[in-house]
Design a protein around this motif. Structure first.
Motif, PDB file in Angstrom:
ATOM      1  N   ARG A 166       0.829  -1.218   0.000  1.00 21.32           N
ATOM      2  CA  ARG A 166       0.000   0.000   0.000  1.00 21.32           C
ATOM      3  C   ARG A 166       0.862   1.267   0.000  1.00 21.32           C
ATOM      4  N   PRO A 167       2.009   1.300   0.706  1.00 19.79           N
ATOM      5  CA  PRO A 167       2.831   2.506   0.615  1.00 19.79           C
ATOM      6  C   PRO A 167       3.279   2.816  -0.826  1.00 19.79           C
ATOM      7  N   GLU A 191       8.528  -6.553   3.819  1.00 18.64           N
ATOM      8  CA  GLU A 191       7.824  -5.333   4.246  1.00 18.64           C
ATOM      9  C   GLU A 191       6.844  -5.634   5.383  1.00 18.64           C
ATOM     10  N   GLY A 234      -7.886  -3.852   9.499  1.00 17.94           N
ATOM     11  CA  GLY A 234      -7.400  -4.240   8.167  1.00 17.94           C
ATOM     12  C   GLY A 234      -6.832  -5.649   8.208  1.00 17.94           C
ATOM     13  N   SER A 284      -7.308  -8.395   6.738  1.00 16.87           N
ATOM     14  CA  SER A 284      -7.037  -9.173   5.510  1.00 16.87           C
ATOM     15  C   SER A 284      -5.924  -8.567   4.667  1.00 16.87           C
ATOM     16  N   ILE A 294      -0.261  -6.758   5.853  1.00 18.12           N
ATOM     17  CA  ILE A 294       0.146  -6.480   7.236  1.00 18.12           C
ATOM     18  C   ILE A 294      -0.774  -7.208   8.215  1.00 18.12           C
ATOM     19  N   VAL A 326     -12.491  -6.321   9.414  1.00 16.22           N
ATOM     20  CA  VAL A 326     -12.369  -6.445   7.953  1.00 16.22           C
ATOM     21  C   VAL A 326     -13.653  -5.949   7.304  1.00 16.22           C
ATOM     22  N   ILE A 354       0.143   2.733  12.438  1.00 14.42           N
ATOM     23  CA  ILE A 354       1.101   2.552  11.336  1.00 14.42           C
ATOM     24  C   ILE A 354       0.641   3.202  10.039  1.00 14.42           C
ATOM     25  N   LEU A 381      -5.484   5.467   6.838  1.00 13.12           N
ATOM     26  CA  LEU A 381      -6.290   5.294   5.628  1.00 13.12           C
ATOM     27  C   LEU A 381      -7.467   6.266   5.656  1.00 13.12           C
ATOM     28  N   GLN A 382      -7.890   6.667   6.860  1.00 14.96           N
ATOM     29  CA  GLN A 382      -8.841   7.783   7.035  1.00 14.96           C
ATOM     30  C   GLN A 382      -8.034   8.997   7.527  1.00 14.96           C
ATOM     31  N   LEU A 419       8.389   2.544   8.749  1.00 18.33           N
ATOM     32  CA  LEU A 419       9.601   1.738   8.555  1.00 18.33           C
ATOM     33  C   LEU A 419      10.597   2.395   7.602  1.00 18.33           C
ATOM     34  N   MET A 453      -4.961  -3.435  -5.816  1.00 20.19           N
ATOM     35  CA  MET A 453      -4.724  -3.019  -4.428  1.00 20.19           C
ATOM     36  C   MET A 453      -5.674  -1.892  -4.033  1.00 20.19           C
ATOM     37  N   SER A 478      -9.134  -2.865  -2.905  1.00 22.09           N
ATOM     38  CA  SER A 478      -9.189  -3.540  -1.591  1.00 22.09           C
ATOM     39  C   SER A 478      -9.924  -4.874  -1.650  1.00 22.09           C
ATOM     40  N   HIS A 484      -8.473  -7.647  -2.534  1.00 22.69           N
ATOM     41  CA  HIS A 484      -7.508  -8.714  -2.277  1.00 22.69           C
ATOM     42  C   HIS A 484      -7.516  -9.140  -0.810  1.00 22.69           C
ATOM     43  N   GLY A 531      -4.518 -10.686   1.422  1.00 25.67           N
ATOM     44  CA  GLY A 531      -3.102 -11.049   1.435  1.00 25.67           C
ATOM     45  C   GLY A 531      -2.319 -10.276   0.388  1.00 25.67           C
TER      46      GLY A 531
END
Ligand SMILES: NC(=O)c1ccc[n+]([C@@H]2O[C@H](COP(=O)([O-])OP(=O)(O)OC[C@H]3O[C@@H](n4cnc5c(N)ncnc54)[C@H](OP(=O)(O)O)[C@@H]3O)[C@@H](O)[C@H]2O)c1
Length: 331
Positions: free
Chosen positions: A45-46, A126, A151, A153, A156, A175, A241, A244-245, A268, A316, A319, A321, A323
């Protein structure tokens, strides 16, 4: 020699279509680095945030996208003694992973765990570096404690569920669909809550006899902030970490004091190579044996060719997916 790579056509961000293939020079290998011939690269996602222009790479990092790879070591920089040419490895990159060759500080490189494929190995760095440093080092999760990850699923989320479970915690997650609920339970979660139909604060209260959880790993922020504080137990820890909102929200912080809570977080990518090497050493010691014994395993959702990277980013962003989304770079 040149490398096929993916970069952004104008460098300032945009939709998935700005990702284009090009040929460029193979990266130089500085002292302490190794050059890896990439077999698989992970999509994270990054990377999407970077592509949108919302997460610029650190000034000294490669402009090419990609934070993790698996492959073969084909060149050693001065001073590298703990790897040899031909070693099959996976690595946390400082960028540059969406390419046929990438150079990486050797402390961020790990052997492929015995019994794992190169595809699986590229799905590790990652997520495992991030979860280890935030859940176990920063969040201090211990055996017998309870843990909630939002999150669940995501790459991470599934890593956090599996690792927290393997280290003896009771694990919950949120989820966005029933399929994702099932996937998280299969991965080892004791409870998975669909946030579209359930309120996680109420569900955590029911599941913990109103005690709350000891640790929350949150990537959502926004409307979850106040509710996270409500879902925590006395002396609970909240580790942020991502947002997303929105990150700008009004929160009543009273419970930080009355429940003796700790609120922290980290990213990271900007951390030093020494920090990343220290995380790598702990992963090799504590987590690689769990991968090799098949107690835990990365969950791969879909694989694309490198030139199909735009499709990987579209997936991606949908959303849909469960994994990891992976890129096949070479054979
Ligand atoms: N701080 C760090 O060092 C660090 C390192 C790596 C990744 N991250 C962050 O960790 C998160 C997970 O990364 P990943 O690569 O595993 O991502 P991912 O697989 O794309 O997963 C993100 C998931 O979050 C869920 N979600 C919940 N609310 C959302 C919202 N408002 N918008 C979009 N998705 C939402 C989605 O599933 P449902 O909504 O369907 O449940 C989505 O699948 C990302 O936010 C990433 O930026 C942080």
């Amino acid at each position: 020699m040149t490398t096929e790579m993916i970069f952004m056509d104008h460098g300032v961000g945009g939709g998935p279509e700005v990702l284009v293939t090009a040929r460029g020079a193979v990266p130089e290998v500085k002292a302490g680095e190794v050059l890896i011939k990439v077999i698989y690269a992970g999509v994270n996602r990054p990377d999407v945030s970077q592509r949108m222009g919302k997460y610029p790479p650190p000034p000294d990092a490669s402009k090419i996208m990609g934070l993790e790879v698996s492959g073969e070591i084909v060149k050693l920089g001065d001073g590298v003694t703990h790897f040899k040419l031909g070693d099959m490895v996976c690595a946390l990159c400082n960028g540059g992973g969406y390419a046929e060759f990438v150079s990486v500080p050797s402390g961020q490189v790990l052997p492929v765990p015995k019994g794992l494929s190169m595809l699986e190995a590229a799905a590790l760095p990652e997520n495992y570096f991030t979860v280890w440093t935030n859940v176990f080092q920063r969040g201090r999760l211990t055996k017998g404690e309870s843990f909630l990850v939002h999150g669940g699923s995501s790459g991470i989320g599934l890593t956090a569920i599996q690792l927290a479970k393997a280290f003896g915690a009771k694990v919950f997650c949120t989820v966005g669909s029933e399929d994702k609920v099932n996937a998280c339970i299969k991965a080892g979660a004791n409870g998975a809550f669909n946030y579209k139909t359930q309120d996680f604060v109420e569900e955590i209260a029911k599941a913990t006899q109103k005690v709350g959880v000891n640790l929350i790993l949150d990537m959502v922020g926004g409307s979850y902030m106040q509710r996270n504080l409500r879902a925590l137990a006395l002396d609970g820890r909240l580790v942020q970490i991502a947002f997303l909102q929105p990150s700008l929200v009004e929160v009543d912080w009273l419970s930080i004091m009355t429940k003796r809570l700790t609120y922290t977080g980290s990213t990271l990518r900007p951390r030093t190579s020494q920090d990343k090497a220290q995380i790598a050493n702990e992963l090799k010691q504590h987590v690689w044996p769990l991968l090799e014994s098949k107690a835990i395993a990365p969950v791969i959702f879909k694989e694309f060719e490198l030139k199909e990277v735009s499709k990987a980013h579209v997936l991606m962003e949908s959303s849909e997916h469960i994994g990891k989304i992976m890129l096949k770079v070479s054979s």
